[in-house]
Write a protein that holds these residues in place. Structure first.
Motif, PDB file in Angstrom:
ATOM      1  N   ALA A 166       0.840  -1.202   0.000  1.00  0.00           N
ATOM      2  CA  ALA A 166       0.000   0.000   0.000  1.00  0.00           C
ATOM      3  C   ALA A 166       0.871   1.246   0.000  1.00  0.00           C
ATOM      4  N   ALA A 167       0.449   2.241  -0.754  1.00  0.00           N
ATOM      5  CA  ALA A 167       1.190   3.508  -0.822  1.00  0.00           C
ATOM      6  C   ALA A 167       0.693   4.450   0.263  1.00  0.00           C
ATOM      7  N   GLY A 168       1.605   5.294   0.734  1.00  0.00           N
ATOM      8  CA  GLY A 168       1.237   6.234   1.786  1.00  0.00           C
ATOM      9  C   GLY A 168       1.854   7.590   1.543  1.00  0.00           C
ATOM     10  N   LEU A 169       2.740   8.015   2.440  1.00  0.00           N
ATOM     11  CA  LEU A 169       3.331   9.348   2.350  1.00  0.00           C
ATOM     12  C   LEU A 169       4.097   9.536   1.040  1.00  0.00           C
ATOM     13  N   ASP A 170       4.178  10.781   0.617  1.00  0.00           N
ATOM     14  CA  ASP A 170       4.796  11.096  -0.667  1.00  0.00           C
ATOM     15  C   ASP A 170       6.182  11.678  -0.491  1.00  0.00           C
ATOM     16  N   GLU A 171       6.832  11.393   0.616  1.00  0.00           N
ATOM     17  CA  GLU A 171       8.154  11.932   0.884  1.00  0.00           C
ATOM     18  C   GLU A 171       9.223  10.928   0.456  1.00  0.00           C
ATOM     19  N   ALA A 172      10.461  11.197   0.841  1.00  0.00           N
ATOM     20  CA  ALA A 172      11.533  10.231   0.606  1.00  0.00           C
ATOM     21  C   ALA A 172      11.156   8.918   1.289  1.00  0.00           C
ATOM     22  N   TRP A 173      11.407   7.811   0.599  1.00  0.00           N
ATOM     23  CA  TRP A 173      10.864   6.525   1.053  1.00  0.00           C
ATOM     24  C   TRP A 173      11.306   6.137   2.462  1.00  0.00           C
ATOM     25  N   TRP A 174      12.535   6.505   2.863  1.00  0.00           N
ATOM     26  CA  TRP A 174      13.025   6.067   4.170  1.00  0.00           C
ATOM     27  C   TRP A 174      12.288   6.740   5.324  1.00  0.00           C
ATOM     28  N   ALA A 234      13.454  -7.815  10.940  1.00  0.00           N
ATOM     29  CA  ALA A 234      14.564  -7.091  10.316  1.00  0.00           C
ATOM     30  C   ALA A 234      14.619  -7.379   8.816  1.00  0.00           C
ATOM     31  N   ASP A 235      14.418  -8.628   8.445  1.00  0.00           N
ATOM     32  CA  ASP A 235      14.445  -8.991   7.027  1.00  0.00           C
ATOM     33  C   ASP A 235      13.308  -8.312   6.263  1.00  0.00           C
ATOM     34  N   LEU A 236      12.153  -8.157   6.905  1.00  0.00           N
ATOM     35  CA  LEU A 236      11.039  -7.469   6.261  1.00  0.00           C
ATOM     36  C   LEU A 236      11.389  -6.005   6.021  1.00  0.00           C
ATOM     37  N   ALA A 237      12.001  -5.374   7.021  1.00  0.00           N
ATOM     38  CA  ALA A 237      12.415  -3.970   6.840  1.00  0.00           C
ATOM     39  C   ALA A 237      13.421  -3.844   5.706  1.00  0.00           C
ATOM     40  N   ILE A 238      14.377  -4.769   5.627  1.00  0.00           N
ATOM     41  CA  ILE A 238      15.382  -4.723   4.566  1.00  0.00           C
ATOM     42  C   ILE A 238      14.743  -4.990   3.205  1.00  0.00           C
ATOM     43  N   ALA A 239      13.706  -5.823   3.161  1.00  0.00           N
ATOM     44  CA  ALA A 239      13.008  -6.074   1.896  1.00  0.00           C
ATOM     45  C   ALA A 239      12.330  -4.798   1.397  1.00  0.00           C
ATOM     46  N   PHE A 240      11.755  -4.007   2.303  1.00  0.00           N
ATOM     47  CA  PHE A 240      11.172  -2.725   1.893  1.00  0.00           C
ATOM     48  C   PHE A 240      12.262  -1.781   1.379  1.00  0.00           C
ATOM     49  N   ILE A 241      13.411  -1.790   2.034  1.00  0.00           N
ATOM     50  CA  ILE A 241      14.529  -0.964   1.566  1.00  0.00           C
ATOM     51  C   ILE A 241      14.938  -1.393   0.154  1.00  0.00           C
ATOM     52  N   ALA A 242      15.042  -2.696  -0.058  1.00  0.00           N
ATOM     53  CA  ALA A 242      15.428  -3.202  -1.376  1.00  0.00           C
ATOM     54  C   ALA A 242      14.400  -2.830  -2.432  1.00  0.00           C
ATOM     55  N   LEU A 243      13.122  -2.846  -2.076  1.00  0.00           N
ATOM     56  CA  LEU A 243      12.081  -2.500  -3.042  1.00  0.00           C
ATOM     57  C   LEU A 243      12.225  -1.057  -3.504  1.00  0.00           C
ATOM     58  N   HIS A 244      12.347  -0.144  -2.558  1.00  0.00           N
ATOM     59  CA  HIS A 244      12.427   1.269  -2.944  1.00  0.00           C
ATOM     60  C   HIS A 244      13.780   1.606  -3.565  1.00  0.00           C
ATOM     61  N   SER A 245      14.814   0.893  -3.178  1.00  0.00           N
ATOM     62  CA  SER A 245      16.095   1.080  -3.845  1.00  0.00           C
ATOM     63  C   SER A 245      16.014   0.629  -5.298  1.00  0.00           C
ATOM     64  N   ALA A 246      15.254  -0.438  -5.542  1.00  0.00           N
ATOM     65  CA  ALA A 246      15.135  -0.957  -6.907  1.00  0.00           C
ATOM     66  C   ALA A 246      14.245  -0.088  -7.772  1.00  0.00           C
ATOM     67  N   ALA A 247      13.273   0.574  -7.163  1.00  0.00           N
ATOM     68  CA  ALA A 247      12.233   1.217  -7.965  1.00  0.00           C
ATOM     69  C   ALA A 247      12.294   2.734  -7.989  1.00  0.00           C
ATOM     70  N   ALA A 248      13.226   3.345  -7.281  1.00  0.00           N
ATOM     71  CA  ALA A 248      13.202   4.806  -7.203  1.00  0.00           C
ATOM     72  C   ALA A 248      14.600   5.370  -7.160  1.00  0.00           C
ATOM     73  N   SER A 249      14.684   6.659  -7.473  1.00  0.00           N
ATOM     74  CA  SER A 249      15.944   7.372  -7.315  1.00  0.00           C
ATOM     75  C   SER A 249      16.112   7.722  -5.846  1.00  0.00           C
ATOM     76  N   ALA A 250      17.249   8.311  -5.492  1.00  0.00           N
ATOM     77  CA  ALA A 250      17.529   8.627  -4.083  1.00  0.00           C
ATOM     78  C   ALA A 250      16.530   9.621  -3.521  1.00  0.00           C
ATOM     79  N   ASP A 251      15.966  10.468  -4.380  1.00  0.00           N
ATOM     80  CA  ASP A 251      15.034  11.476  -3.913  1.00  0.00           C
ATOM     81  C   ASP A 251      13.598  10.994  -4.001  1.00  0.00           C
TER      82      ASP A 251
END
Length: 450
Positions: free
Chosen positions: A30-38, A423-440
């Motif tokens: 589900a999508a939520g806030l529109d800020e930087a993913w972290w 912890a693995d779930l949190a890292i999976a979310f990090i990997a998702l946004h790293s794969a799908a978005a720029s740093a900003d």
């Protein structure tokens, strides 16, 4: 006019469109806030660390310097399309039978390449593509650094949670050891039971060193990512419980697979390399065609000091270069450039497929870890109940110490698995946004500058 007709047009990039799937194979979170993913972690400490890393990371700094270098080279190539003018002067002394006299002269030398072959234009396009590649790689480095900081921070918090869990486990086993010891002293159990309980306690305590090593490694990795020396980084205490794993809430929408072509810096850099390869073909093709250069000069003086301004001579000419025979070298270079163009096209598509695989893997991992979390929570609850019952039965002499120790091991293992899964779930979310978005968290800038 006849020579102008020999000028080449820009070599177009091959069909680089990629048939991106409309949607991902796995379900999107589900999508939520529109800020930087972290920021979806709602952790001010993590926000601060990433902000520091994006401003101080040395690899980002190096990538930024390469952008400046590529921009300067682009300006240099653009300057080659303009006339060049150089000044020249000489002064000296001549001696012959008539005596010694001073000599002097000066003037201006100019040159203008009409670029009939199209080489200069192709060189500008090549430099522009390399500038775009450097810019995209700088943004991609920011993406990688943000993800690396977030992942290492989760690992740092994981080790903190493991230390807290280790303390709980050792206290639990100490209580069991005290009970077994009292029963042994009362003659109600054998010395073997005491030794078994002590061995389990020692085995659990032995994990302390491994956790401390992992904690130090994650902290040192964070220091390097922030451009600091390992051992000097001071990580502020978390706002919430230090033993808790950061929970990822709803973050920015990642869009469909086609967004990878507009967001991923490494994919865009591969596209820029494709444009550079196309420009290189244009450069090699230009060598097959005539080139026309217009040189000129303005000379002042007759060679003597007395007559420095006594004469003036201006010349203007044209130099035509017609390639006639080179043993096939030029055409072979064109063929090589075209082969490199095909290779760059394949690498561009490969870069997209790898990015798509990263996103798909992360989505599958998120779904799997979420489902696993429910089962592990149930296993932990049941293990706690089983241990409580085993202790009660053991005190009444209705269960053996083996049953108690086995229940303890299951509970400790279930708690550890639940902790790691979070912890693995949190890292999976990090990997998702790293794969799908720029740093900003947004799309990259527009097309390659030309």
């Amino acid at each position: 006019m006849l020579l102008a007709g020999c000028a080449t047009t820009a070599v177009e990039m091959p069909e680089a469109a990629i048939a991106a799937p409309v949607t991902y194979a796995a379900d999107l979170p589900a999508a939520g806030l529109d800020e930087a993913w972290w920021q979806a972690f709602s952790d001010p400490v993590l926000d601060t660390l990433i902000a520091r890393g994006l401003s101080a990371n040395l690899e980002i700094s190096a990538a930024s310097d390469r952008v400046l270098a590529a921009a300067a080279l682009l300006r240099a190539e653009q300057g080659d399309r303009l006339p060049t003018i150089d000044g020249a002067a000489q002064i000296g002394v001549e001696r012959d039978n008539d005596g010694t006299r001073g000599t002097a002269g000066g003037g201006l030398l100019g040159r203008f390449d009409l670029d009939l072959s199209g080489r200069l234009g192709a060189e500008v396009r090549l430099a522009a593509a390399r500038y775009a590649e450097a810019d995209y790689l700088r943004s991609d480095q920011r993406r990688l650094v943000a993800a690396a900081i977030a992942a290492q921070y989760v690992e740092y918090r994981r080790t903190g949670a493991q230390l807290a869990l280790l303390e709980e486990s050792t206290e639990l086993q100490r209580q069991t050891l005290r009970i077994v010891t009292l029963r042994f002293e009362a003659g109600l159990s054998a010395n073997l039971d005491v030794r078994r309980a002590a061995a389990d306690l020692a085995q659990t305590r032995a994990r302390l060193g491994l956790i401390e090593v992992a904690r130090a490694e994650s902290k040192h990795a964070l220091a390097v990512l922030l451009g600091e020396a390992p051992g000097t980084l001071d990580i502020p205490a978390a706002v919430d419980d230090e033993s808790a794993i950061p929970h990822y809430g709803a973050g920015p929408a990642i869009g469909g697979p086609a967004n990878l072509l507009r967001r991923r810096g490494d994919v865009l850099a591969a596209e820029a390399r494709l444009a550079a390869a196309a420009a290189q073909v244009g450069i090699e093709q230009a060598d097959l065609r005539p080139s026309l250069v217009v040189p000129g000069s303005i000379l002042i003086g007759d060679g003597s000091l007395d007559g420095l301004f006594s004469s003036f001579l201006a010349t203007l000419g044209a130099a035509l270069d017609l390639p006639l025979f080179d043993g096939g070298r030029r055409r072979a270079e064109v063929e090589a450039a075209r082969a490199e163009l095909e290779a760059s096209q394949a690498e561009y598509r490969q870069a997209f497929l790898l990015a798509l695989a990263e996103a798909e893997n992360a989505l599958v991992a998120i779904s799997a870890y979420r489902q696993r979390s429910e089962a592990l929570a149930e296993a932990t609850e049941q293990s706690e109940t089983a241990l409580s019952q085993s202790n009660a039965l053991y005190r009444e002499g209705l269960a053996s110490l083996f049953d108690v120790l086995d229940a303890q091991r299951q509970l400790i293992a279930s708690r550890q698995s639940l902790l790691d899964n979070r912890a693995d779930l949190a890292i999976a979310f990090i990997a998702l946004h790293s794969a799908a978005a720029s740093a900003d968290g947004g799309e990259m800038s527009g097309p390659i500058p030309m």
